[in-house]
Design an enzyme around this catalytic site. Structure first.
Site, PDB file in Angstrom:
ATOM      1  N   LYS A   1      42.160  15.205  29.395  1.00 33.30           N
ATOM      2  CA  LYS A   1      42.325  15.282  27.936  1.00 33.30           C
ATOM      3  C   LYS A   1      41.586  14.165  27.217  1.00 33.30           C
ATOM      4  O   LYS A   1      41.184  13.172  27.795  1.00 33.30           O
ATOM      5  CB  LYS A   1      43.813  15.339  27.586  1.00 33.30           C
ATOM      6  CG  LYS A   1      44.342  16.751  27.872  1.00 33.30           C
ATOM      7  CD  LYS A   1      45.733  17.004  27.412  1.00 33.30           C
ATOM      8  CE  LYS A   1      46.071  18.473  27.749  1.00 33.30           C
ATOM      9  NZ  LYS A   1      47.492  18.739  27.733  1.00 33.30           N
TER      10      LYS A   1
ATOM     11  N   ARG B   1      50.414  19.057  35.576  1.00 31.46           N
ATOM     12  CA  ARG B   1      49.509  20.203  35.388  1.00 31.46           C
ATOM     13  C   ARG B   1      48.086  19.660  35.390  1.00 31.46           C
ATOM     14  O   ARG B   1      47.732  18.857  34.525  1.00 31.46           O
ATOM     15  CB  ARG B   1      49.857  20.858  34.055  1.00 31.46           C
ATOM     16  CG  ARG B   1      49.024  22.087  33.712  1.00 31.46           C
ATOM     17  CD  ARG B   1      49.429  22.612  32.340  1.00 31.46           C
ATOM     18  NE  ARG B   1      48.675  23.798  31.998  1.00 31.46           N
ATOM     19  CZ  ARG B   1      47.447  23.792  31.495  1.00 31.46           C
ATOM     20  NH1 ARG B   1      46.816  22.652  31.271  1.00 31.46           N
ATOM     21  NH2 ARG B   1      46.834  24.918  31.215  1.00 31.46           N
TER      22      ARG B   1
HETATM   23  N1  HH2 Z   1      47.818  21.701  28.143  1.00 30.95           N
HETATM   24  C1  HH2 Z   1      46.958  22.729  27.941  1.00 30.95           C
HETATM   25  C2  HH2 Z   1      47.383  24.043  28.060  1.00 30.95           C
HETATM   26  N2  HH2 Z   1      48.644  24.336  28.431  1.00 30.95           N
HETATM   27  N3  HH2 Z   1      50.798  23.627  29.090  1.00 30.95           N
HETATM   28  C3  HH2 Z   1      51.669  22.637  29.320  1.00 30.95           C
HETATM   29  N4  HH2 Z   1      52.932  22.908  29.720  1.00 30.95           N
HETATM   30  N5  HH2 Z   1      51.303  21.315  29.187  1.00 30.95           N
HETATM   31  C4  HH2 Z   1      50.055  20.951  28.801  1.00 30.95           C
HETATM   32  O1  HH2 Z   1      49.797  19.733  28.663  1.00 30.95           O
HETATM   33  C5  HH2 Z   1      49.101  21.989  28.531  1.00 30.95           C
HETATM   34  C6  HH2 Z   1      49.522  23.339  28.687  1.00 30.95           C
HETATM   35  C7  HH2 Z   1      45.537  22.412  27.572  1.00 30.95           C
HETATM   36  O2  HH2 Z   1      44.711  22.395  28.699  1.00 30.95           O
HETATM   37  P1  HH2 Z   1      43.769  23.606  29.151  1.00 30.95           P
HETATM   38  O3  HH2 Z   1      44.572  24.808  29.485  1.00 30.95           O
HETATM   39  O4  HH2 Z   1      42.862  23.168  30.222  1.00 30.95           O
HETATM   40  O5  HH2 Z   1      42.848  23.846  27.887  1.00 30.95           O
HETATM   41  P2  HH2 Z   1      42.742  25.027  26.851  1.00 30.95           P
HETATM   42  O6  HH2 Z   1      44.025  25.046  26.087  1.00 30.95           O
HETATM   43  O7  HH2 Z   1      41.545  24.654  26.024  1.00 30.95           O
HETATM   44  O8  HH2 Z   1      42.566  26.315  27.628  1.00 30.95           O
END
Ligand code: HH2
Length: 270
Positions: free
Chosen positions: A206, A245
């Site tokens: 992040k 995660r």
């Molecule tokens: N962060 C993201 C998405 N889902 N769920 C939980 N429980 N906690 C988190 O910190 C979290 C999450 C963001 O990361 P990512 O899925 O890689 O990115 P994007 O939302 O751009 O797909």
């Protein structure tokens, strides 16, 4: 928990696993590298992201969930805020709903999880992805996030989700400044103590990591944040997180293994 983003636009790996075959292969690689759960998502929640229609999100995730449920040998969670997407993923065999809106966007998602007997992760976010990074403010970020999670846990219980099936997540990067994220991690034991259910933490790649490690105001890019991610993983686990995660399972799984070895040595010496 290993991340399988079936999206064209996720902030760190958008477009890499949009093809179902590639997403499934990636999920299996994450398990081989040590992931105990796979979190499949079909909508980016990065700052500024526009919502994806439910039909499109469902089209992206169902074939991937089906195939990972059949072949991965670990529980599959669905990263969605939408009732219909959660229902389709649970029908396809997913076991957990990971909801970054904690049931605020579509409250029926709680009933869907309850009726399926699924696990449910309620995450804190300030507002919605499109606007969450516009000047986020809190009285006390840790207390405000803790109070929010306690209230959403009550809503989840009221919808019929079993206490044993619940987890919460402070939502690193979701409507938070760099300082808010660092303070939430440093004071994680307060969140853990208040939650009384397992705490999930997602710091992987992040922006705050890129900002801390950046040079002269230029963030370190997302694909160079793995070592920084591991530092936060170790801290979060040591301060009470039960699930982390991550996009890359191997370094995180190694961190878990070493922490466990050190804890065992500590217990043996006591
Ligand atoms: N962060 C993201 C998405 N889902 N769920 C939980 N429980 N906690 C988190 O910190 C979290 C999450 C963001 O990361 P990512 O899925 O890689 O990115 P994007 O939302 O751009 O797909």
């Amino acid at each position: 928990m290993g991340v399988v983003n079936v999206t064209p636009d996720s902030f760190s790996d958008g477009g890499r696993w949009l093809e179902p075959d590639l997403a499934v292969t990636h999920g299996l690689e994450l398990v081989a590298a040590g992931a105990d759960v796979l979190d499949v998502g079909g909508e980016s929640t990065r700052p500024g992201a526009e919502p994806v229609p439910a039909d499109e999100e469902r089209r992206r995730i169902v074939p991937v969930v089906e195939r990972l449920v059949a072949s991965a040998g670990v529980p599959v969670s669905i990263d969605t805020t939408k009732r219909d997407v959660a229902a389709a993923a649970l029908d396809a065999g997913a076991a957990i709903v990971n909801d970054v809106s904690a049931g605020r966007f579509e409250p029926e998602v709680l009933t869907v999880a309850a009726n399926a007997g699924a696990g449910y992760i309620a995450m804190h976010m300030l507002g919605a992805p499109r606007t969450m990074q516009q000047d986020p403010r809190y009285d006390d970020v840790v207390r405000d996030v803790g109070d929010f999670l306690a209230e959403r846990l009550r809503a989840a219980l009221a919808a019929g989700i079993d206490q044993q099936a619940l987890a919460v997540d402070p939502g690193i990067g979701f409507g938070k400044t760099i300082r808010h994220n660092l303070e939430l991690l440093a004071r994680l034991p307060e969140i853990v103590a208040e939650a009384r259910v397992p705490v999930v933490v997602g710091t992987s790649r992040k922006r705050f990591i890129g900002a801390v490690l950046g040079d002269r105001g230029v963030d370190l890019p997302a694909d160079e944040r793995e070592e920084g991610t591991v530092a936060t993983v170790v801290l979060a686990l040591d301060r009470g997180a039960r699930v982390i995660r991550v996009h890359d399972a191997r370094p995180a799984a190694q961190a878990v293994q070493l922490l466990e070895a050190m804890r065992a040595a500590e217990a043996a010496a006591a």
